[in-house]
Write an enzyme that holds these catalytic residues in place. Structure first.
Site, mmCIF file in Angstrom:
data_model
loop_
_atom_site.group_PDB
_atom_site.id
_atom_site.type_symbol
_atom_site.label_atom_id
_atom_site.label_comp_id
_atom_site.label_asym_id
_atom_site.label_seq_id
_atom_site.Cartn_x
_atom_site.Cartn_y
_atom_site.Cartn_z
ATOM 1 N N CYS A 1 0.853 -1.201 0.000
ATOM 2 C CA CYS A 1 0.000 0.000 0.000
ATOM 3 C C CYS A 1 0.884 1.245 0.000
ATOM 4 O O CYS A 1 1.939 1.262 0.631
ATOM 5 C CB CYS A 1 -0.894 0.036 1.240
ATOM 6 S SG CYS A 1 -2.034 -1.360 1.385
ATOM 7 N N GLN B 1 -11.540 -9.231 -10.903
ATOM 8 C CA GLN B 1 -11.254 -7.969 -10.218
ATOM 9 C C GLN B 1 -11.109 -8.182 -8.710
ATOM 10 O O GLN B 1 -11.878 -8.903 -8.096
ATOM 11 C CB GLN B 1 -12.355 -6.945 -10.494
ATOM 12 C CG GLN B 1 -12.439 -6.503 -11.941
ATOM 13 C CD GLN B 1 -11.253 -5.653 -12.389
ATOM 14 O OE1 GLN B 1 -10.345 -5.377 -11.627
ATOM 15 N NE2 GLN B 1 -11.270 -5.252 -13.655
ATOM 16 N N CYS C 1 -7.375 0.682 -16.175
ATOM 17 C CA CYS C 1 -6.735 0.674 -14.859
ATOM 18 C C CYS C 1 -5.515 1.589 -14.829
ATOM 19 O O CYS C 1 -4.771 1.581 -13.848
ATOM 20 C CB CYS C 1 -6.345 -0.751 -14.453
ATOM 21 S SG CYS C 1 -5.258 -1.587 -15.615
#
Length: 453
Positions: A75, A284, A406
């Protein structure tokens, strides 16, 4: 050491500030931060820095939900509050369309925030799949996690706040079983050892789980007995698989997957359909966010039932199958043969008969099939559409194009060519498929301009 006020964010997730005329990129910062920054690299027009100390924190800064958020490369934005993440992602799409697409005032909506039932889309615990590299610590312990930012040094995890909470027990406990079995762990530098990745997947609606080990070889003593033990221990685990990847590559999955115990797939409920998802099936990562796009696509297209729809880069039919009920014929084109096989099985499973799937490269098949579709849905990889695909669309001139992207920069590049060639950009709907990261999904709706055919 320099003082930097952060004013923007890049699509890589870094904060952006200035020192004089020079742009400085600083990870782990937020617009509104004022900080002391250590410059690590200085070029003529820009520099790369490292956050040393906050002088004044941005109002958009928050406490990360992960104790290793400052180290783990999984992240980039856990230190940014969810509302500002969405605002920043909308801005990334707008900036790309302006700068690369040449669209002065792009019609970009706010980032999608609600699931189809009206509940807020989750920004934590949303990932339905995780693939963890394996390694051995200095003390000889089996580790699984994500790589440290900018390196191949592993950050060991026992839980991950962005993956579905129901997968956390597997992450912590499977490592211990691997340790007890004594199976060797793959060494990327030396190309030695066996186990490379631990992959876990869950059906968000069904709760069914699938466990896959990626190995350099099938020679894992006791693997079938251990697989049966895992099935008995975890009631929601429906299958244990072994994927074989002996290549010297950073690609996770190899060409062959064997089912060791249970089923080679899990069941998932999606958009009113039942889908079977295998270990290496692309689906996804944020089930609810992907599903929330479908009503928007349906409303925008207002399909009447007589249309021919082509879904390019269709995968397992994530969009093809739900939309097929509203058109006369839906055609899916996909390069990966395993995905096409899965799409056909899912069509049969759901008794969707007005679909056809073709295996091959979109840039080859789309012109070869000589179709005249009313609607073309594009969902290419991050690199965007091949030039031959865009040229075919400009030649056949379908009435409407839906472009699922994306990566804002390649979306902007392709939209520029399409709009120059006779299409009008009606609307762009961003969606947060990857909360806590800088990645953003977008759906662009294009209409053929009057008289352009």
């Amino acid at each position: 050491m320099v003082e930097v006020t952060v004013t923007d964010l890049t699509d890589r997730g870094e904060g952006v500030g200035r020192v004089g005329e020079r742009v400085v990129f600083v990870p782990d910062t937020v617009p509104g931060d004022r900080a002391w920054v250590r410059l690590l690299r200085v070029k003529a027009n820009y520099g790369d820095g490292k956050l040393h100390e906050l002088i004044e924190a941005s109002p958009h800064r928050c406490r990360p939900h992960c104790i290793v958020a400052d180290k783990c490369g999984g992240c980039q934005w856990q230190h940014i509050d969810a509302a500002y993440q969405r605002q920043a992602k909308q801005n990334l799409v707008i900036q790309a369309l302006q700068r690369i697409g040449g669209i002065a005032e792009p019609p970009v909506d706010p980032v999608l925030t609600e699931a189809i039932d009206g509940s807020p889309l989750a920004s934590l615990g949303y990932r339905n799949k995780a693939s963890y590299p394996l390694s051995i610590s200095a003390q000889g312990q089996v580790q699984a996690g994500y790589y440290q930012k900018g390196s191949h040094s592993l950050i060991n995890l026992n839980r991950c706040p962005v993956q579905d909470d129901r997968l956390n027990p597997l992450l912590a406990e499977i490592k211990q079983d691997i340790q007890q079995q004594g199976w060797s762990i793959y060494n990327e530098a030396r190309h030695t050892g066996l186990l490379r990745h631990l992959c876990i997947r869950i059906g968000r609606r069904t709760g069914e789980q699938l466990l896959t080990l990626v190995s350099n070889s099938e020679k894992l003593p006791g693997i079938k007995a251990q697989a049966e033990t895992w099935l008995q221990r975890y009631p929601q685990l429906v299958g244990v698989c072994l994927n074989l990847n002996s290549s010297r590559t950073n690609v996770i999955f190899g060409p062959e997957t064997r089912c060791l115990a249970g089923l080679p797939y899990l069941k998932e409920k999606y958009a009113g359909l039942e889908l079977h998802l295998k270990a290496d099936t692309f689906f996804q990562i944020h089930t609810e966010a992907a599903e929330a796009l479908l009503p928007i696509i349906r409303r925008e297209l207002n399909l009447q039932g007589h249309e021919l729809l082509v879904d390019a880069y269709c995968g397992i039919g994530t969009f093809t199958l739900p939309l097929a009920s509203q058109v006369q014929l839906a055609i899916g084109i996909e390069w990966q043969s395993a995905a096409v096989e899965q799409a056909e099985k899912n069509a049969q499973l759901n008794q969707v008969s007005n679909v056809k799937f073709y295996q091959g490269k979109v840039e080859t098949l789309l012109p070869e099939l000589q179709l005249n579709p009313d609607v073309v849905l594009l969902d290419p990889p991050r690199k965007g559409c091949d030039r031959a695909v865009i040229e075919t669309l400009l030649k056949t001139q379908p009435e409407r194009i839906v472009y699922v992207s994306c990566k804002p920069s390649t979306l902007a590049r392709d939209l520029k060519t399409l709009c120059t060639g006779g299409y009008q950009l009606i609307r762009v709907q961003p969606a947060d498929f990857f909360p806590q990261t800088s990645h953003v999904e977008s759906v662009a709706f294009l209409q053929r301009s009057t008289g352009s055919n």
